[in-house]
Design a protein around this motif. Structure first.
Motif, short mmCIF file in Angstrom:
data_model
loop_
_atom_site.label_atom_id
_atom_site.label_comp_id
_atom_site.label_asym_id
_atom_site.label_seq_id
_atom_site.Cartn_x
_atom_site.Cartn_y
_atom_site.Cartn_z
N VAL A 175 0.86 -1.19 0.00
CA VAL A 175 0.00 0.00 0.00
C VAL A 175 0.89 1.24 0.00
CG1 VAL A 175 -1.71 1.33 1.28
CG2 VAL A 175 -1.90 -1.17 1.16
N ALA A 176 0.73 2.08 -1.01
CA ALA A 176 1.56 3.28 -1.13
C ALA A 176 1.02 4.41 -0.26
CB ALA A 176 1.61 3.73 -2.58
N SER A 177 -0.31 4.57 -0.25
CA SER A 177 -0.89 5.65 0.55
C SER A 177 -2.36 5.38 0.81
CB SER A 177 -0.73 7.01 -0.15
OG SER A 177 -1.47 7.02 -1.36
N VAL A 178 -2.89 5.99 1.88
CA VAL A 178 -4.31 5.92 2.21
C VAL A 178 -4.77 7.31 2.59
CG1 VAL A 178 -6.08 4.86 3.65
CG2 VAL A 178 -4.01 3.56 3.08
N ASN B 163 -9.55 6.21 0.53
CA ASN B 163 -9.01 6.01 -0.81
C ASN B 163 -7.62 5.39 -0.69
OD1 ASN B 163 -11.28 7.18 -1.97
ND2 ASN B 163 -10.38 9.23 -1.95
N VAL B 164 -7.47 4.19 -1.27
CA VAL B 164 -6.24 3.43 -1.11
C VAL B 164 -5.50 3.38 -2.44
CG1 VAL B 164 -5.24 1.20 -0.45
CG2 VAL B 164 -7.35 2.01 0.65
N THR B 165 -4.21 3.72 -2.39
CA THR B 165 -3.35 3.64 -3.57
C THR B 165 -2.28 2.58 -3.34
OG1 THR B 165 -3.68 5.99 -4.05
CG2 THR B 165 -1.80 4.91 -5.09
N LEU B 166 -2.16 1.66 -4.28
CA LEU B 166 -1.15 0.61 -4.19
C LEU B 166 0.15 1.08 -4.83
CD1 LEU B 166 -3.25 -2.52 -5.23
CD2 LEU B 166 -2.93 -1.57 -2.95
N ASP B 167 1.26 0.50 -4.41
CA ASP B 167 2.50 0.81 -5.12
C ASP B 167 2.52 0.02 -6.43
OD1 ASP B 167 3.49 -1.83 -4.64
OD2 ASP B 167 4.38 -1.21 -2.75
N ALA B 168 3.40 0.40 -7.35
CA ALA B 168 3.40 -0.18 -8.70
C ALA B 168 3.62 -1.68 -8.66
CB ALA B 168 4.48 0.50 -9.55
#
Length: 546
Positions: A68-71, A80-85
């Motif tokens: 998980v890159a950021s929440v 809102n959840v952003t995954l790493d590449a």
């Protein structure tokens, strides 16, 4: 997400019961991350905290999760959840390794469903309305199985009653060179079947008319059912069971059903007839089972047929009926209630609206063979099985549907089935060119998912990740069109990726194959797999070239 909720509860940060399910959806706007959930809003009241405070607790837990890159906490408490590449790109490996199983799940595991569709009277060819149900019904059966359900598909042959007598009389009249009865059946197919019967039994016309009629009725029915089975098979619509209405009467199942319903307290006698008190369960009037002259009604057969389905162990009986059968919904549900079952669970009735076809902007109304209807063979001849199945299944059955023959036979972007199949063909072309050039995507251990970081790659991965949820939703809602619309979305994402100068998959000329080339081959193969799996659920082919 559930793990984050559970960890927060165990740490004493939230005083709530851990829910069985949490809704996590793909973000429609890439600026809002990869995934979004409203779980904080759902838990806030039970936790006795403001939603944004609950969201902050969960965000802290999620941020620590590997991949998980950021929440971000947004609005009243959305996460809102952003995954790493690397985490996002790893989906390509999951899809390729899953192969034909990707998209399948167990949301309906343990549920036994009887799915009845088409069931047109065996007195003529399948018409355009039945063709729609053939496409939708067969696709729905495939989707329900993909969601883990135990599905039995069924065709109910209405081979008893007045319409069968009229059919036999029409065949006999044609064979004897007489006009068919005023309320009989017309069309070239009547003449064709009559001639086939005479050819097979040359002495039939020498028999008394009552014996002639028995022959024409019995043989004609057998030939017509065989014709329907042929057309369904060629259309790719499979039925596990072909159920004869006549068998209900021959086996005594109708009489037994009436007695079972009487034992339930819902059958009564009045005016010499036998009735089922369906008004107790919302029907607009009670229904006759046996007329005063002793004739059994279709409704009695319907009751016996439902009970037979349940006796075969089916928990949910799905009926797919035409637009002119709205009145059947209430009475079928009343049968279920009278039998002591739950009409909100044990039966589902889907109604399909009408279909029309256009050629050159004008509606096509007539069939060469059936005269006043468009048949399944007409549809297949005009647009082919793939275009017919896809176009008939891609819209909600609640709405009327217009099929443009000119569009559906064109190699145009606006032709949805071509658009999706072309995307699949393009993936196959790249994989074939890669093999010819000696470029291999490498092993799973060599795959570097973190390299799939371009915006168009991220978008494509995001759409690929939605497929299992789309299949589960389509199964739950009994709506195959969600799969078709998803495939068009996926095809669009792939075409944009493939057409971008920034995302060249194969090395140019004698250039060395890089890890990025290999990673993109994994992505292309994942796309090919997902499109093929989706088309399989719709009973549509996935061509390697167009």
């Amino acid at each position: 997400m559930l793990s984050a909720v559970r960890a927060s509860v165990e740490a004493g940060e939230l005083d709530v019961a851990v829910p069985e399910h949490v809704t996590v959806e793909r973000s429609k706007n890439r600026d809002h991350g990869d995934y979004a959930t409203n779980v904080a809003l759902q838990l806030a009241k039970r936790a006795g905290k403001p939603p944004r405070e609950v969201a902050a607790v969960l965000a802290a837990r999620l941020t620590a999760v590997d991949g998980v890159a950021s929440v971000d906490v947004a609005g009243p408490g959305f996460l809102n959840v952003t995954l790493d590449a690397a985490s996002a790109g790893a989906l390509a490996r999951t899809i390729v390794e899953g192969g034909a199983a990707y998209g399948r799940g167990d949301s309906l595991q343990g549920l036994k469903i009887n799915l009845e569709f088409v069931s047109a009277n065996p007195t003529g060819p399948i018409h355009i309305g039945g063709v729609r149900w053939a496409a939708v019904g067969d696709s729905l059966g495939r989707i329900l199985r993909a969601a883990g359900a135990d599905v039995s598909t069924e065709y109910y042959i209405n081979d008893a009653g007045v319409q069968i007598d009229k059919f036999g009389a029409s065949l006999m009249a044609s064979a004897n060179g007489r006009p068919v009865p005023e309320d009989g059946y017309v069309g070239e197919y009547i003449n064709d079947i009559a001639a086939e019967i005479v050819a097979a039994e040359p002495d039939v016309l020498t028999k008394p008319e009552d014996e002639q009629k028995k022959v024409f009725t019995a043989v004609g029915l057998r030939l017509m059912v065989a014709e329907i089975q042929r057309s369904m098979e060629e259309f790719g619509a499979h039925f596990d069971v072909w159920f004869s209405e006549k068998s209900l009467h021959a086996s005594g199942a109708v009489e037994k059903a009436i007695e079972r319903l009487r034992a339930q307290g819902h059958v009564y006698d009045d005016g010499g007839a036998i009735w089922l008190r369906t008004t107790d369960f919302g029907d607009d009037k009670d229904r006759v089972l046996i007329k005063s002259d002793g004739e059994t009604t279709y409704f009695a057969s319907d009751a016996a047929y439902y009970l037979d389905k349940r006796d075969r162990g089916n928990e949910v009986c799905v009926y797919m009926l035409g637009a002119d059968h709205h009145g059947y919904v209430g009475r079928l549900k009343a049968i279920v209630a009278c039998a002591g079952d739950d009409p909100e669970h044990n039966i589902e009735v889907l109604i399909g609206q009408f279909v029309k076809m256009l050629r050159g902007g004008e509606e096509v109304r007539m069939s060469k063979r059936a005269g006043n209807i468009i048949t399944i063979d007409d549809v297949v001849e005009w647009i082919g099985v793939d275009a017919a199945r896809y176009s008939l299944a891609r819209s909600s059955t609640d709405s009327t549907l217009t099929l443009d023959i000119d569009l559906l036979t064109s190699a145009a972007r606006e032709n949805p089935v071509y658009y999706v199949q072309y995307a699949h063909a393009r993936t196959c072309s790249i994989m074939k060119n890669a093999a010819a050039a000696g470029v291999d995507k490498g092993s799973a251990d060599q795959f570097k998912p973190e390299l799939l970081s371009h915006e168009l790659e991220s978008i494509l991965l995001g759409v690929l990740g939605e497929f299992p949820q789309v299949v589960a939703k389509s199964a739950e809602w009994r709506e195959p069109h969600h799969v078709a619309r998803y495939l068009e979305q996926l095809a669009g994402a792939y075409h944009r990726f493939n057409d971008s100068n920034d995302n060249r998959v194969l090395p140019i000329g004698d250039a060395e194959t890089t890890d990025l080339n290999r990673a993109r081959l994994w992505l292309v193969e994942a796309t090919r797999t997902t499109i093929a799996n989706g088309l399989e659920l719709l009973g549509v082919s996935a061509p390697e070239r167009l």
